[in-house]
Design an enzyme around this catalytic site. Structure first.
Site, PDB file in Angstrom:
ATOM      1  N   SER A 147      -5.498 -14.192 -14.161  1.00 45.60           N
ATOM      2  CA  SER A 147      -4.322 -15.061 -14.178  1.00 45.60           C
ATOM      3  C   SER A 147      -3.452 -14.656 -15.358  1.00 45.60           C
ATOM      4  O   SER A 147      -3.958 -14.141 -16.366  1.00 45.60           O
ATOM      5  CB  SER A 147      -4.732 -16.533 -14.331  1.00 45.60           C
ATOM      6  OG  SER A 147      -3.618 -17.340 -14.689  1.00 45.60           O
ATOM      7  N   TYR A 160      -9.586 -22.382 -18.986  1.00 46.91           N
ATOM      8  CA  TYR A 160      -9.056 -21.551 -17.897  1.00 46.91           C
ATOM      9  C   TYR A 160      -8.666 -20.170 -18.408  1.00 46.91           C
ATOM     10  O   TYR A 160      -9.024 -19.145 -17.806  1.00 46.91           O
ATOM     11  CB  TYR A 160      -7.847 -22.254 -17.273  1.00 46.91           C
ATOM     12  CG  TYR A 160      -7.282 -21.556 -16.062  1.00 46.91           C
ATOM     13  CD1 TYR A 160      -7.973 -21.575 -14.851  1.00 46.91           C
ATOM     14  CD2 TYR A 160      -6.063 -20.887 -16.116  1.00 46.91           C
ATOM     15  CE1 TYR A 160      -7.460 -20.938 -13.734  1.00 46.91           C
ATOM     16  CE2 TYR A 160      -5.541 -20.251 -15.004  1.00 46.91           C
ATOM     17  CZ  TYR A 160      -6.240 -20.274 -13.818  1.00 46.91           C
ATOM     18  OH  TYR A 160      -5.729 -19.642 -12.702  1.00 46.91           O
ATOM     19  N   PHE A 193       2.130 -19.510  -8.322  1.00 46.12           N
ATOM     20  CA  PHE A 193       2.135 -19.287  -6.879  1.00 46.12           C
ATOM     21  C   PHE A 193       2.138 -20.601  -6.103  1.00 46.12           C
ATOM     22  O   PHE A 193       1.683 -21.637  -6.580  1.00 46.12           O
ATOM     23  CB  PHE A 193       0.915 -18.450  -6.467  1.00 46.12           C
ATOM     24  CG  PHE A 193       1.179 -16.971  -6.500  1.00 46.12           C
ATOM     25  CD1 PHE A 193       1.272 -16.246  -5.329  1.00 46.12           C
ATOM     26  CD2 PHE A 193       1.362 -16.326  -7.709  1.00 46.12           C
ATOM     27  CE1 PHE A 193       1.532 -14.890  -5.352  1.00 46.12           C
ATOM     28  CE2 PHE A 193       1.623 -14.963  -7.749  1.00 46.12           C
ATOM     29  CZ  PHE A 193       1.712 -14.241  -6.558  1.00 46.12           C
TER      30      PHE A 193
END
Length: 254
Positions: A147, A160, A193
């Site tokens: 990511s 994350y 996205f």
């Protein structure tokens, strides 16, 4: 590697980036194993593309091994293509209100995003090593999902960002390890996205998010992720790198 006729497995394939990738690979002639924790939605996608749905918790190594084995048994051959899209996006400050720490969030995020990716990669590669080489001595391709947060992690994204940073970091050493077997490893680092997580946001929030994307001035389409996965699979000189797919966005601190 030509996609047509190959067995492929995609995790997180019941929705979002994974579903788009499963559909795209099937359109290119692949036989696709649709792997997801949500078995009912996985079966729906599999029915659309004449694929094979398998329920799996990617954070469970034994379950991953069993699922990948089931795909090989169903299609009569181990997968030469493995795309990991399964993941979670939990957000939490390291130290939150009233001094509450978030070690549980950190552990869960790494178990799914990092350990899950590692388990899929390792058990897919183990089987690829036993396959006969194709043209250019290639046996398989592994595409992992990082990511942009691995470089641009925002406030509350420590878990994350750490998980996705590790996915990016292990790409090169994995590619070097598997090189002698003709197996390539590449990671994609998507930006913002249009996925189920984004679909639940109010329009004003989505507008605020897309305001930071230079061009195209919109959220990415899952089909664009699938297209890059296709290009990685079919271009034999792409290996050992992480590719940002982000419309030139750089995430602000919060």
């Amino acid at each position: 590697m030509l996609i047509k006729g190959q067995v492929a497995l995609v995790t997180g394939a019941a929705s979002g980036l994974g579903a788009a990738t499963a559909r795209h690979l099937a359109e290119q002639g692949a036989k696709v194993g649709v792997l997801d924790y949500d078995h009912e939605r996985a079966k729906t996608v599999a029915a659309e593309i004449d694929g094979f749905a398998v329920q799996v918790d990617v954070s469970d190594e034994a379950a991953v091994d069993g699922a990948i084995g089931a795909v090989a048994e169903h299609f009569g051959q181990a997968a030469r293509i493995a795309v990991s899209c399964a993941g979670v996006g939990s957000a939490a400050r390291i130290v939150g209100r009233e001094g509450k720490t978030s070690g549980d969030v950190f552990e869960r995020t790494l178990r799914v995003n990092l350990f899950g990716t590692y388990y899929v990669m390792s058990h897919a590669a183990k089987r690829m090593m036993e396959l006969e080489p194709l043209a250019d001595d290639e046996r398989g391709v592994i595409v992992n999902t990082s990511s942009v947060a691995y470089q641009d992690g925002q406030l509350g994204q420590s878990a994350y960002a750490a998980s996705k940073g590790a996915v990016a970091s292990m790409c090169l050493p994995a590619a070097r390890e598997f090189a002698r077997f003709g197996i390539r490893v590449v990671a994609i680092a998507p930006g913002l996205f249009h996925t189920p997580m984004m679909e639940g946001l109010p329009k004003e929030v989505t507008d605020e998010i897309t305001a930071n994307i230079p061009f195209p001035h919109r959220l990415g389409a899952p089909s664009e992720y699938a297209l890059l996965a296709d290009q990685i699979i079919t271009n034999p000189f792409l290996n050992g790198t992480t590719i940002r797919l982000d419309g030139a966005v750089r995430l602000p601190p919060r």
